[in-house]
Design a protein around this motif. Structure first.
Motif, PDB file in Angstrom:
ATOM      1  N   ARG A 109       0.803  -1.219   0.000  1.00 58.98           N
ATOM      2  CA  ARG A 109       0.000   0.000   0.000  1.00 58.98           C
ATOM      3  C   ARG A 109       0.837   1.271   0.000  1.00 58.98           C
ATOM      4  O   ARG A 109       0.467   2.256  -0.613  1.00 58.98           O
ATOM      5  CB  ARG A 109      -0.921  -0.012   1.214  1.00 58.98           C
ATOM      6  N   VAL A 110       1.927   1.257   0.765  1.00 58.90           N
ATOM      7  CA  VAL A 110       2.778   2.440   0.801  1.00 58.90           C
ATOM      8  C   VAL A 110       4.225   1.992   0.689  1.00 58.90           C
ATOM      9  O   VAL A 110       4.532   0.825   0.883  1.00 58.90           O
ATOM     10  CB  VAL A 110       2.622   3.229   2.125  1.00 58.90           C
ATOM     11  N   TYR A 111       5.104   2.952   0.398  1.00 57.94           N
ATOM     12  CA  TYR A 111       6.509   2.604   0.380  1.00 57.94           C
ATOM     13  C   TYR A 111       7.082   2.647   1.793  1.00 57.94           C
ATOM     14  O   TYR A 111       7.029   3.678   2.458  1.00 57.94           O
ATOM     15  CB  TYR A 111       7.323   3.548  -0.508  1.00 57.94           C
ATOM     16  N   ILE A 112       7.591   1.546   2.255  1.00 57.77           N
ATOM     17  CA  ILE A 112       8.474   1.534   3.419  1.00 57.77           C
ATOM     18  C   ILE A 112       9.595   0.553   3.060  1.00 57.77           C
ATOM     19  O   ILE A 112       9.393  -0.292   2.210  1.00 57.77           O
ATOM     20  CB  ILE A 112       7.774   1.097   4.732  1.00 57.77           C
ATOM     21  N   PRO A 113      10.750   0.694   3.690  1.00 61.88           N
ATOM     22  CA  PRO A 113      11.812  -0.263   3.364  1.00 61.88           C
ATOM     23  C   PRO A 113      11.297  -1.691   3.577  1.00 61.88           C
ATOM     24  O   PRO A 113      10.602  -1.971   4.558  1.00 61.88           O
ATOM     25  CB  PRO A 113      12.917   0.089   4.355  1.00 61.88           C
ATOM     26  N   ARG A 114      11.649  -2.559   2.664  1.00 58.96           N
ATOM     27  CA  ARG A 114      11.056  -3.909   2.669  1.00 58.96           C
ATOM     28  C   ARG A 114      11.440  -4.720   3.897  1.00 58.96           C
ATOM     29  O   ARG A 114      10.727  -5.626   4.297  1.00 58.96           O
ATOM     30  CB  ARG A 114      11.482  -4.665   1.415  1.00 58.96           C
ATOM     31  N   ALA A 115      12.601  -4.431   4.448  1.00 58.49           N
ATOM     32  CA  ALA A 115      13.076  -5.253   5.566  1.00 58.49           C
ATOM     33  C   ALA A 115      12.567  -4.747   6.916  1.00 58.49           C
ATOM     34  O   ALA A 115      12.895  -5.322   7.952  1.00 58.49           O
ATOM     35  CB  ALA A 115      14.602  -5.308   5.566  1.00 58.49           C
TER      36      ALA A 115
ATOM     37  N   LEU B  99      -5.032   6.229   3.472  1.00 61.38           N
ATOM     38  CA  LEU B  99      -5.007   7.014   4.701  1.00 61.38           C
ATOM     39  C   LEU B  99      -4.849   6.074   5.885  1.00 61.38           C
ATOM     40  O   LEU B  99      -5.505   5.043   5.959  1.00 61.38           O
ATOM     41  CB  LEU B  99      -6.298   7.819   4.832  1.00 61.38           C
ATOM     42  N   GLY B 100      -3.975   6.464   6.777  1.00 59.62           N
ATOM     43  CA  GLY B 100      -3.806   5.660   7.982  1.00 59.62           C
ATOM     44  C   GLY B 100      -3.082   4.354   7.750  1.00 59.62           C
ATOM     45  O   GLY B 100      -3.312   3.382   8.464  1.00 59.62           O
ATOM     46  N   ALA B 101      -2.177   4.309   6.758  1.00 64.93           N
ATOM     47  CA  ALA B 101      -1.402   3.085   6.551  1.00 64.93           C
ATOM     48  C   ALA B 101      -0.548   2.825   7.787  1.00 64.93           C
ATOM     49  O   ALA B 101       0.124   3.721   8.273  1.00 64.93           O
ATOM     50  CB  ALA B 101      -0.517   3.221   5.324  1.00 64.93           C
ATOM     51  N   GLY B 102      -0.600   1.607   8.263  1.00 60.26           N
ATOM     52  CA  GLY B 102       0.201   1.257   9.431  1.00 60.26           C
ATOM     53  C   GLY B 102      -0.502   1.494  10.752  1.00 60.26           C
ATOM     54  O   GLY B 102       0.072   1.242  11.803  1.00 60.26           O
ATOM     55  N   VAL B 119       5.586   5.771   9.029  1.00 63.15           N
ATOM     56  CA  VAL B 119       5.348   5.048   7.781  1.00 63.15           C
ATOM     57  C   VAL B 119       5.473   6.011   6.602  1.00 63.15           C
ATOM     58  O   VAL B 119       5.978   5.660   5.540  1.00 63.15           O
ATOM     59  CB  VAL B 119       3.951   4.378   7.793  1.00 63.15           C
ATOM     60  N   LEU B 120       5.044   7.249   6.799  1.00 64.72           N
ATOM     61  CA  LEU B 120       5.122   8.237   5.729  1.00 64.72           C
ATOM     62  C   LEU B 120       6.517   8.854   5.611  1.00 64.72           C
ATOM     63  O   LEU B 120       6.740   9.727   4.783  1.00 64.72           O
ATOM     64  CB  LEU B 120       4.083   9.338   5.962  1.00 64.72           C
ATOM     65  N   GLY B 121       7.420   8.420   6.482  1.00 62.96           N
ATOM     66  CA  GLY B 121       8.807   8.837   6.335  1.00 62.96           C
ATOM     67  C   GLY B 121       9.231  10.004   7.211  1.00 62.96           C
ATOM     68  O   GLY B 121      10.301  10.569   7.015  1.00 62.96           O
TER      69      GLY B 121
END
Lengths: 270, 243
Positions: A109-115, B99-102, B119-121
């Protein structure tokens, strides 16, 4: 200004490392949330985690204690240290694999580091292990087992265990995304390995031919490196430490390279 | 090139669709023993797609279900990498698709602001400094220390929106007409997006609904079967699209 260019990317094994550093707070927060979820809502809290190896130790001590009395002094300590190391490796890897195979939806769903998930699983396992070692200390005092300066070697042992577990978890998580039954196969394998590893028995009870085969079981040296400072009260042999550390590092590098090279496919596959 | 916000060069995204589902090692091994190869076909969700969007523009992407809109968004928001071609972005992107990922439903609203922000960095310190503003915008300050499993779905979405849009992004991706929370909150969120647009954010609106696109954009890209069918002014495209 921030730029993203899919064509200009460092090799995945390096890129992933720097991404993880950028997202380090996410890893800490994930570990925190795993721990909070686990302990916040149960009355026994931290003790749940210790209860399992403790009960296992009591049952096994009663069952085998007399049998190994002559060959292993303070059998309960021998058993408990073995179980702690074993549980750390197996539970951490299983947790990482499960969170990847079943909970990896976020990666789609979103980009986060895969590990991220895998590192968080190892971080969670580490916190649990450190708490367990604290409890172990209490039990050991209670059992009147000697405590020596060799305990100070434990951080090194724990780091070796963590590096190995991370490498193994990376490998297994990659496999589990491609083949979902990896989770089940691993479950069976570690059950067999539990009996093939001298955790509840001394290696000396095995016939010499089998004893040589133990050298092929990577779990043996990892458990020894953790057990010796506590149970035998001396530092582990230098060669043992070198072997265990090399094994852990090789596993990590191999797992890391495999995982990062396949990581782009994860979002397609999960 | 200097003021390009998003650029795609010949982007192809290929999914491999096995004819039979073989997700287990066991089945794979059986198949291998029987010397039967695994048959699959390739499906290009995006096929040589190229376009560029200038900084500050508001562009619509229209297309039927399965035209490749979601895949396009995933490629732009870095969730998947293109099989071939190049995706180039300049600036921080905020995809308002997830919206609200994680979010962790056992944890409190406050804890989830940190989690979702990470999650959004964003880092922890940064979020901490903006916490009050986020809580205030979400309008759920009374419940911020309750686990979000006790929230209504509208409240969860509001919290997610508040975290995702607290800092003005350079690129904002919006799915459909944004309908978060009640009428009042919808107004508030639309206003915020408009304000960001006026302040120079690039906005990408994705929809299969012509009227939603018409409301927001002048420039429209029409996707069909993974290809760009047409790009042009909103009236032209919608004329063709609807007929």
């Amino acid at each position: 200004m921030l730029e993203y260019d899919s064509a200009k990317r460092p090799p995945p094994a390096i890129d992933e490392f720097f991404q993880l550093i950028r997202y380090r707070d996410l890893i800490f927060l994930m570990v925190e949330s795993i721990l909070k979820n686990r302990y916040k809502r149960s009355v026994l809290g931290v003790f749940w985690m210790l209860l399992n190896p403790l009960l296992q130790t009591i049952v096994l001590s009663v069952a085998f204690g007399t049998m190994f009395k002559s060959s292993i002094p303070s059998y309960a300590v021998y058993l408990l240290t073995g179980l702690l190391a074993w549980n750390f490796i197996t539970q951490t890897t299983q947790y990482a694999m499960n969170s990847m195979a079943y909970g990896g939806g976020l990666l789609k769903r979103v980009y986060i580091p895969r590990a991220t998930y895998i590192i968080a699983a190892v971080g969670n396992g580490l916190v649990n292990l450190v708490v367990s070692v604290g409890a172990l200390l209490v039990i050991i005092i209670f059992l009147h087992h000697e405590i020596t300066w060799a305990w100070l070697f434990l951080p090194v042992s724990i780091v070796i265990l963590a590096i190995f577990s991370l490498g193994l978890a990376l490998f297994l998580s990659t496999a589990s995304v491609f083949f979902t039954d990896t989770v089940d196969i691993y479950q069976v394998l570690i059950q067999a390995l539990f009996f093939l590893t001298p955790i509840m028995y001394p290696p000396s009870i095995l016939p010499p031919e089998l004893n040589q085969l133990l050298a092929l079981n990577p779990f043996v040296i990892l458990i020894e490196v953790f057990r010796i400072p506590i149970h035998a009260n001396h530092l582990p042999d230098f060669s043992l430490v070198v072997n265990a550390a090399s094994l852990a590092l090789i596993t990590l590098v191999a797992g890391w390279v495999l995982f990062t090279s396949k990581a782009d496919q994860l979002a397609y596959r999960l | 090139m200097e003021n390009t916000a998003i650029q795609l060069n010949d982007v192809t995204v290929r999914f491999r669709i096995p004819h039979e589902k073989i997700p287990t090692l066991q089945e794979y091994a059986i198949r291998w023993l029987k010397r039967r190869s695994v048959s699959f076909s390739d499906f290009n969700a995006l096929n040589n797609v190229s376009f560029s969007i200038k900084q500050g523009a508001t562009v619509g992407i229209i297309g039927a279900n399965g035209a490749g809109k979601s895949t396009l968004l995933k490629v732009i928001s870095r969730v998947i990498r293109p099989t071939y071609g190049r995706v180039f972005l300049r600036g921080r992107i905020a995809p308002l698709l997830e919206l609200g990922a994680g979010f962790d439903y056992e944890m409190t609203g406050r804890e989830n602001i940190f989690l979702n922000g990470a999650v959004l960095g964003f880092n922890r310190k940064d979020i901490a400094s903006r916490l009050d503003r986020i809580v205030e915008f979400s309008g759920i300050s009374e419940f911020i220390d309750a686990p979000i499993r006790t929230y209504s779905s509208g409240m969860v979405a509001r919290l997610g929106f508040a975290v995702a849009t607290d800092v003005q992004p350079d690129i904002l991706v919006i799915d459909e007409i944004l309908s978060v929370g009640d009428v009042e909150f919808q107004k508030k969120s639309a206003q915020r997006i408009l304000q960001y647009s006026n302040n120079g954010s690039t906005i990408l609106v994705v929809s299969h609904n012509p009227s939603a696109i018409k409301q927001l954009c002048n420039d429209v890209i029409w996707l069909q079967h993974g290809l760009i069918k047409m790009r042009g002014s909103v009236d032209d495209i919608i004329n063709y699209y609807s007929s």
